[in-house]
Write a protein that holds these residues in place. Structure first.
Motif, PDB file in Angstrom:
ATOM      1  N   GLY A  49       0.823  -1.212   0.000  1.00  0.00           N
ATOM      2  CA  GLY A  49       0.000   0.000   0.000  1.00  0.00           C
ATOM      3  C   GLY A  49       0.855   1.258   0.000  1.00  0.00           C
ATOM      4  O   GLY A  49       0.588   2.200   0.750  1.00  0.00           O
ATOM      5  N   GLY A  50       1.904   1.250  -0.818  1.00  0.00           N
ATOM      6  CA  GLY A  50       2.796   2.416  -0.846  1.00  0.00           C
ATOM      7  C   GLY A  50       3.628   2.523   0.427  1.00  0.00           C
ATOM      8  O   GLY A  50       3.827   3.612   0.958  1.00  0.00           O
ATOM      9  N   PHE A  51       4.116   1.366   0.921  1.00  0.00           N
ATOM     10  CA  PHE A  51       4.935   1.306   2.148  1.00  0.00           C
ATOM     11  C   PHE A  51       4.172   1.802   3.377  1.00  0.00           C
ATOM     12  O   PHE A  51       4.750   2.367   4.303  1.00  0.00           O
ATOM     13  N   ARG A  52       2.834   1.623   3.369  1.00  0.00           N
ATOM     14  CA  ARG A  52       2.027   2.080   4.498  1.00  0.00           C
ATOM     15  C   ARG A  52       1.469   0.951   5.346  1.00  0.00           C
ATOM     16  O   ARG A  52       1.184   1.142   6.515  1.00  0.00           O
ATOM     17  N   TYR A  53       1.248  -0.213   4.740  1.00  0.00           N
ATOM     18  CA  TYR A  53       0.657  -1.314   5.511  1.00  0.00           C
ATOM     19  C   TYR A  53       1.657  -1.860   6.515  1.00  0.00           C
ATOM     20  O   TYR A  53       2.875  -1.698   6.358  1.00  0.00           O
ATOM     21  N   SER A  54       1.110  -2.586   7.492  1.00  0.00           N
ATOM     22  CA  SER A  54       1.982  -3.099   8.554  1.00  0.00           C
ATOM     23  C   SER A  54       2.959  -4.168   8.067  1.00  0.00           C
ATOM     24  O   SER A  54       3.908  -4.502   8.770  1.00  0.00           O
ATOM     25  N   ASN A  55       2.758  -4.685   6.849  1.00  0.00           N
ATOM     26  CA  ASN A  55       3.725  -5.662   6.324  1.00  0.00           C
ATOM     27  C   ASN A  55       5.002  -5.015   5.769  1.00  0.00           C
ATOM     28  O   ASN A  55       5.897  -5.718   5.283  1.00  0.00           O
ATOM     29  N   THR A  56       5.097  -3.688   5.835  1.00  0.00           N
ATOM     30  CA  THR A  56       6.282  -2.990   5.319  1.00  0.00           C
ATOM     31  C   THR A  56       7.456  -3.192   6.269  1.00  0.00           C
ATOM     32  O   THR A  56       7.605  -2.476   7.253  1.00  0.00           O
TER      33      THR A  56
ATOM     34  N   LEU B 278      11.904  -1.870   2.802  1.00  0.00           N
ATOM     35  CA  LEU B 278      12.364  -0.488   2.605  1.00  0.00           C
ATOM     36  C   LEU B 278      13.812  -0.457   2.103  1.00  0.00           C
ATOM     37  O   LEU B 278      14.170   0.392   1.290  1.00  0.00           O
TER      38      LEU B 278
ATOM     39  N   ALA C 298      13.703  -1.321  -1.501  1.00  0.00           N
ATOM     40  CA  ALA C 298      13.233  -0.137  -2.238  1.00  0.00           C
ATOM     41  C   ALA C 298      14.368   0.872  -2.399  1.00  0.00           C
ATOM     42  O   ALA C 298      14.538   1.463  -3.480  1.00  0.00           O
TER      43      ALA C 298
END
Lengths: 322, 322
Positions: free
Chosen positions: A162-169, A174, A177
């Motif tokens: 979700g654009g590095f927003r969900y808790s799976n990030t 990162l 990325a």
């Protein structure tokens, strides 16, 4: 990583490979398909990339996207298949018909519910995306990175988190990325195309839905409705995300979208922030999902569905308050 | 980094410090204020954090946010001031009145246009956010990280990079984010609060604007209008972002929002993807901004502003096509 050598061995033995992902493909499904296809081509293999559904237009910019066929365009069957981002065989939809009986299937996926349907199973539930698993492979392969692959993998990471927003990030995602950005990909354009772009039908639906927005007196529940006339010709993608406008209102815990699929059939999408377990709510109506996102189908008018679903949520909120 | 020792020396010599950022504070302004205030407190200093404007509600969850005063709540003046995320002194607005004549001002900022108004200037235009500069300091300081500071810094990085989507998102920013996520901050809740949360007034404005959406035949320009009655009571924050719905439509290059500030005064917000330089368009009407985001004020009715701004954009598109 000890799954890379067997994977490359399997590819070595293959001539023609079918690369497939799940129906209604999302960014990770499409990106994994394209990255795997690109890798196999670089390794000298004949590749057919396929999906049951047409790709959503917003992914058309991805390099190689025009090479992904729809299932009806492929007439042969394959002895060697790579299935990506599919928790089970059925997720491939009609693409299953392209798999020869007794074919060798590599199953690469990150869903914890994966049933290991493959001949070889590379399933990593701790990965945020199938693209994260492919990153590790590409990073160690003799093919190595190029801008095309980096664009695919970045898109998969971006969409499934979700654009590095969900808790799976995870920190790992990162850092991957960061490496991909360092390779010079057009990450800003990717995010713009994939996460920001909307279509006119989406905005028309959003306007119609916003016109029906209601909220409980305590502000905890907000809901919107779409009548059959509003959603005529609307696709799966067009409707995607509208429910979030209700959930995202300041102070709201549960957002709901009721949509009239048929005169007496109402589809209900539920999203919540932290209090109500909407998976439990949906289950009361024969639906499913998880605590933060769920859905169900209720027989009756929109007004009837509204009354019964809201009553169930109120009862959960009361038991939470106790 | 050779600016850290002088900064810490300056703090060492201080007793009471005013920490201030710019008017209409965004996430980076607020987060830098809070992180600097937290650091100074940890170093045993008396701190007053202040802003000209009240903090937007969506930032109220940030630890320490309730300690940031509005300018009218502070009656004394200060000999030691830290100004954060301000390109010049005027950006502090009425907070300038709290700075004693001859005060020592530390100016920490990442805007390339910074005019070095401070006694000590720590200006790093290559940084995506003022929070990125503070990260480097905290990472080397004897105070060190805690969850509060990590939350502040993450919020600043997140907001000034548009959720890691803008072209200023460097590999360094992503690696800083990875480290902060590793520290166990609630990054998912931060993104949810700061980037996803909307207010009812925002949704009302969005609905009104979507009802006026128009697009040129070639699809390149899309625009929306808000009449004075629509925007009565709307704040700066409520209006923020609405123009993006026009710009984000698939195939659109320029998105415009016309809003009637007064019966004969129309504010025009312009956004573009890659073809039209909207900064040049705005300049034709006495406005300003840059190639991708700009604004101007046009005297006349909304219909008149619409006609003249669209004519200017069409003329730029024609010269681009040549």
């Amino acid at each position: 990583m000890n799954w890379i050598q067997p994977l490359e061995q399997w590819i070595e033995e293959a001539d023609r490979v079918l690369v497939v992902s799940h129906i209604h493909p999302d960014g990770d499904a499409i990106s994994s398909t394209l990255a795997m296809g690109t890798m196999l081509q670089a390794m000298g293999k004949q590749v057919v990339m396929v999906n049951e559904s047409p790709l959503p237009k917003k992914f058309a910019f991805l390099p190689g996207a025009d090479e992904v066929k729809q299932v009806h365009e492929v007439s042969e069957t394959f002895e060697r298949v790579v299935a990506l981002d599919c928790a089970d065989r059925a997720r491939m939809g009609a693409c299953c018909e392209l798999i020869a009986p007794g074919a060798s299937v590599v199953n690469i996926d990150h869903h914890a519910t994966n049933d290991s349907f493959g001949t070889m199973n590379i399933v990593q539930p701790q990965a945020a995306a199938t693209a994260e698993i492919l990153y590790d492979w590409i990073d160690q392969s003799r093919v190595g990175w190029n801008e095309k692959l980096a664009t695919h993998i970045y898109t998969g990471l971006l969409t499934d988190t979700g654009g590095f927003r969900y808790s799976n990030t995870s920190p790992k995602v990162l850092r991957q990325a960061a490496k991909l950005v360092e390779m010079g990909i057009s990450f800003h354009q990717i995010a713009d195309q994939v996460l920001e772009t909307v279509t006119l039908p989406q905005l028309r639906l959003l306007k119609a839905a916003l016109g029906t927005l209601q909220q409980t007196d305590d502000g905890l529940v907000a809901w919107m409705k779409l009548a059959k006339a509003d959603i005529a010709n609307a696709s799966h993608d067009d409707l995607d995300g509208i429910v979030n406008y209700a959930r995202n209102i300041l102070g709201v815990d549960v957002g709901i979208l009721f949509r009239e699929e048929q005169p007496q059939t109402v589809k209900v999408s539920l999203r919540s922030r932290e209090i109500v377990d909407v998976g439990r709510v949906a289950k009361q109506f024969g639906g499913g999902g998880h605590a933060r996102a769920a859905g169900c189908t209720v027989q009756g008018t929109i007004a009837e569905a509204e009354a019964s679903v809201l009553a169930e949520i109120r009862s959960q909120l009361r038991s939470e308050a106790r």
